[in-house]
Design a protein around this motif. Structure first.
Motif, PDB file in Angstrom:
ATOM      1  N   ALA A 203       0.827  -1.188   0.000  1.00  0.00           N
ATOM      2  CA  ALA A 203       0.000   0.000   0.000  1.00  0.00           C
ATOM      3  C   ALA A 203       0.880   1.264   0.000  1.00  0.00           C
ATOM      4  CB  ALA A 203      -0.944   0.007   1.203  1.00  0.00           C
ATOM      5  N   VAL A 204       2.002   1.215   0.731  1.00  0.00           N
ATOM      6  CA  VAL A 204       2.892   2.384   0.775  1.00  0.00           C
ATOM      7  C   VAL A 204       3.508   2.617  -0.603  1.00  0.00           C
ATOM      8  CG1 VAL A 204       5.005   3.323   1.757  1.00  0.00           C
ATOM      9  CG2 VAL A 204       3.388   2.148   3.231  1.00  0.00           C
ATOM     10  N   THR A 205       3.934   1.539  -1.250  1.00  0.00           N
ATOM     11  CA  THR A 205       4.511   1.661  -2.590  1.00  0.00           C
ATOM     12  C   THR A 205       3.482   2.247  -3.552  1.00  0.00           C
ATOM     13  OG1 THR A 205       6.041  -0.177  -2.223  1.00  0.00           O
ATOM     14  CG2 THR A 205       5.547   0.386  -4.504  1.00  0.00           C
ATOM     15  N   GLU A 206       2.248   1.778  -3.484  1.00  0.00           N
ATOM     16  CA  GLU A 206       1.180   2.285  -4.334  1.00  0.00           C
ATOM     17  C   GLU A 206       0.961   3.781  -4.093  1.00  0.00           C
ATOM     18  OE1 GLU A 206      -3.602   1.681  -4.552  1.00  0.00           O
ATOM     19  OE2 GLU A 206      -2.399  -0.141  -4.436  1.00  0.00           O
ATOM     20  N   PHE A 207       0.928   4.187  -2.824  1.00  0.00           N
ATOM     21  CA  PHE A 207       0.738   5.593  -2.470  1.00  0.00           C
ATOM     22  C   PHE A 207       1.876   6.448  -3.026  1.00  0.00           C
ATOM     23  CE2 PHE A 207       1.331   9.189   0.477  1.00  0.00           C
ATOM     24  CZ  PHE A 207       0.071   9.775   0.398  1.00  0.00           C
ATOM     25  N   VAL A 208       3.107   5.990  -2.856  1.00  0.00           N
ATOM     26  CA  VAL A 208       4.263   6.747  -3.342  1.00  0.00           C
ATOM     27  C   VAL A 208       4.209   6.878  -4.862  1.00  0.00           C
ATOM     28  CG1 VAL A 208       6.785   6.727  -3.587  1.00  0.00           C
ATOM     29  CG2 VAL A 208       5.750   6.231  -1.376  1.00  0.00           C
ATOM     30  N   MET A 209       3.880   5.784  -5.554  1.00  0.00           N
ATOM     31  CA  MET A 209       3.814   5.822  -7.021  1.00  0.00           C
ATOM     32  C   MET A 209       2.738   6.796  -7.503  1.00  0.00           C
ATOM     33  SD  MET A 209       6.166   3.960  -8.113  1.00  0.00           S
ATOM     34  CE  MET A 209       7.083   2.456  -8.038  1.00  0.00           C
ATOM     35  N   GLU A 210       1.609   6.866  -6.800  1.00  0.00           N
ATOM     36  CA  GLU A 210       0.528   7.771  -7.187  1.00  0.00           C
ATOM     37  C   GLU A 210       0.863   9.230  -6.904  1.00  0.00           C
ATOM     38  OE1 GLU A 210      -2.914   6.514  -5.022  1.00  0.00           O
ATOM     39  OE2 GLU A 210      -3.207   4.719  -6.237  1.00  0.00           O
ATOM     40  N   GLU A 211       1.527   9.489  -5.782  1.00  0.00           N
ATOM     41  CA  GLU A 211       1.734  10.864  -5.307  1.00  0.00           C
ATOM     42  C   GLU A 211       3.089  11.471  -5.679  1.00  0.00           C
ATOM     43  OE1 GLU A 211      -0.566  12.713  -3.567  1.00  0.00           O
ATOM     44  OE2 GLU A 211      -1.997  11.066  -3.788  1.00  0.00           O
ATOM     45  N   GLU A 212       4.045  10.667  -6.094  1.00  0.00           N
ATOM     46  CA  GLU A 212       5.403  11.165  -6.280  1.00  0.00           C
ATOM     47  C   GLU A 212       5.516  12.166  -7.415  1.00  0.00           C
ATOM     48  OE1 GLU A 212       8.310  10.362  -8.427  1.00  0.00           O
ATOM     49  OE2 GLU A 212       7.281   9.199  -9.931  1.00  0.00           O
ATOM     50  N   GLU A 213       6.459  13.097  -7.211  1.00  0.00           N
ATOM     51  CA  GLU A 213       6.801  14.090  -8.222  1.00  0.00           C
ATOM     52  C   GLU A 213       8.297  14.018  -8.460  1.00  0.00           C
ATOM     53  OE1 GLU A 213       5.018  18.062  -7.823  1.00  0.00           O
ATOM     54  OE2 GLU A 213       4.064  17.281  -6.008  1.00  0.00           O
ATOM     55  N   ASN A 214       8.698  14.265  -9.674  1.00  0.00           N
ATOM     56  CA  ASN A 214      10.104  14.250 -10.031  1.00  0.00           C
ATOM     57  C   ASN A 214      10.780  15.486  -9.432  1.00  0.00           C
ATOM     58  OD1 ASN A 214      12.623  14.333 -11.343  1.00  0.00           O
ATOM     59  ND2 ASN A 214      11.784  13.284 -13.119  1.00  0.00           N
ATOM     60  N   LEU A 215      11.887  15.294  -8.744  1.00  0.00           N
ATOM     61  CA  LEU A 215      12.587  16.420  -8.114  1.00  0.00           C
ATOM     62  C   LEU A 215      13.141  17.399  -9.136  1.00  0.00           C
ATOM     63  CD1 LEU A 215      14.468  14.724  -5.136  1.00  0.00           C
ATOM     64  CD2 LEU A 215      12.453  16.194  -5.050  1.00  0.00           C
ATOM     65  N   GLU A 216      13.414  16.932 -10.349  1.00  0.00           N
ATOM     66  CA  GLU A 216      13.895  17.845 -11.384  1.00  0.00           C
ATOM     67  C   GLU A 216      12.799  18.839 -11.775  1.00  0.00           C
ATOM     68  OE1 GLU A 216      15.348  15.454 -14.589  1.00  0.00           O
ATOM     69  OE2 GLU A 216      16.951  14.599 -13.378  1.00  0.00           O
ATOM     70  N   ASP A 217      11.542  18.396 -11.676  1.00  0.00           N
ATOM     71  CA  ASP A 217      10.415  19.262 -12.003  1.00  0.00           C
ATOM     72  C   ASP A 217       9.963  20.100 -10.812  1.00  0.00           C
ATOM     73  OD1 ASP A 217      10.417  18.100 -14.529  1.00  0.00           O
ATOM     74  OD2 ASP A 217       8.910  16.607 -13.989  1.00  0.00           O
ATOM     75  N   ASN A 218      10.074  19.530  -9.603  1.00  0.00           N
ATOM     76  CA  ASN A 218       9.586  20.214  -8.402  1.00  0.00           C
ATOM     77  C   ASN A 218      10.475  19.857  -7.209  1.00  0.00           C
ATOM     78  OD1 ASN A 218       8.169  21.386  -6.317  1.00  0.00           O
ATOM     79  ND2 ASN A 218       6.398  20.038  -6.483  1.00  0.00           N
ATOM     80  N   MET A 219      11.416  20.725  -6.883  1.00  0.00           N
ATOM     81  CA  MET A 219      12.317  20.469  -5.747  1.00  0.00           C
ATOM     82  C   MET A 219      11.581  20.509  -4.411  1.00  0.00           C
ATOM     83  SD  MET A 219      15.368  19.509  -6.165  1.00  0.00           S
ATOM     84  CE  MET A 219      16.159  19.855  -4.617  1.00  0.00           C
ATOM     85  N   GLY A 220      10.377  21.033  -4.381  1.00  0.00           N
ATOM     86  CA  GLY A 220       9.606  21.107  -3.145  1.00  0.00           C
ATOM     87  C   GLY A 220       8.579  19.991  -3.020  1.00  0.00           C
ATOM     88  N   ALA A 221       8.748  18.901  -3.757  1.00  0.00           N
ATOM     89  CA  ALA A 221       7.770  17.806  -3.761  1.00  0.00           C
ATOM     90  C   ALA A 221       7.605  17.210  -2.362  1.00  0.00           C
ATOM     91  CB  ALA A 221       8.197  16.724  -4.744  1.00  0.00           C
ATOM     92  N   ASP A 222       6.352  16.892  -2.015  1.00  0.00           N
ATOM     93  CA  ASP A 222       6.059  16.248  -0.728  1.00  0.00           C
ATOM     94  C   ASP A 222       6.369  14.758  -0.759  1.00  0.00           C
ATOM     95  OD1 ASP A 222       5.135  18.670   0.199  1.00  0.00           O
ATOM     96  OD2 ASP A 222       3.020  18.172  -0.031  1.00  0.00           O
ATOM     97  N   VAL A 223       6.310  14.163  -1.956  1.00  0.00           N
ATOM     98  CA  VAL A 223       6.586  12.738  -2.130  1.00  0.00           C
ATOM     99  C   VAL A 223       7.486  12.592  -3.349  1.00  0.00           C
ATOM    100  CG1 VAL A 223       5.584  10.456  -2.515  1.00  0.00           C
ATOM    101  CG2 VAL A 223       4.312  12.145  -1.191  1.00  0.00           C
TER     102      VAL A 223
END
Length: 104
Positions: free
Chosen positions: A1-21
């Motif tokens: 479930a954690v992996t699924e959540f991370v995959m859904e919510e993650e943002e690329n740091l190159e696009d957004n250095m302030g990403a929450d996930v």
């Protein structure tokens, strides 16, 4: 479930250095405040209603990596701003749900 959540919510740091996930080196990083969203979404399904219960379970499983003198989180510095994240080893592949019984 954690992996699924991370995959859904993650943002690329190159696009957004302030990403929450975000993901770095096969680990998912979740901003500590963002974990409440995970608890709301998956908590009842997993049988946990508190963030600390999920963190304890992840730690027992060996999936949660913590920083020096911290029980659950790590300190991450991005652009000079330090924030606390939960660093979780992601599952290699999503488990496929198997039926316990087959009725024909």
């Amino acid at each position: 479930a954690v992996t699924e959540f991370v995959m859904e919510e993650e943002e690329n740091l190159e696009d957004n250095m302030g990403a929450d996930v975000f993901i770095k080196e096969d680990c998912g990083y979740i901003l500590t405040e963002k974990m409440d969203e995970f608890v709301k979404k998956y908590g009842k399904e997993l049988g946990y209603t508190k963030r600390v219960d999920i963190l304890k379970r992840l730690k027992i499983m060996g999936a949660l990596q913590n920083g020096n003198n911290r029980p659950y989180d790590v300190l991450v510095s991005r652009n000079g701003i330090k924030q606390r994240f939960y660093k979780i080893e992601l599952a290699d592949e999503m488990p496929v749900e198997q039926a316990d019984e087959v009725v024909m």
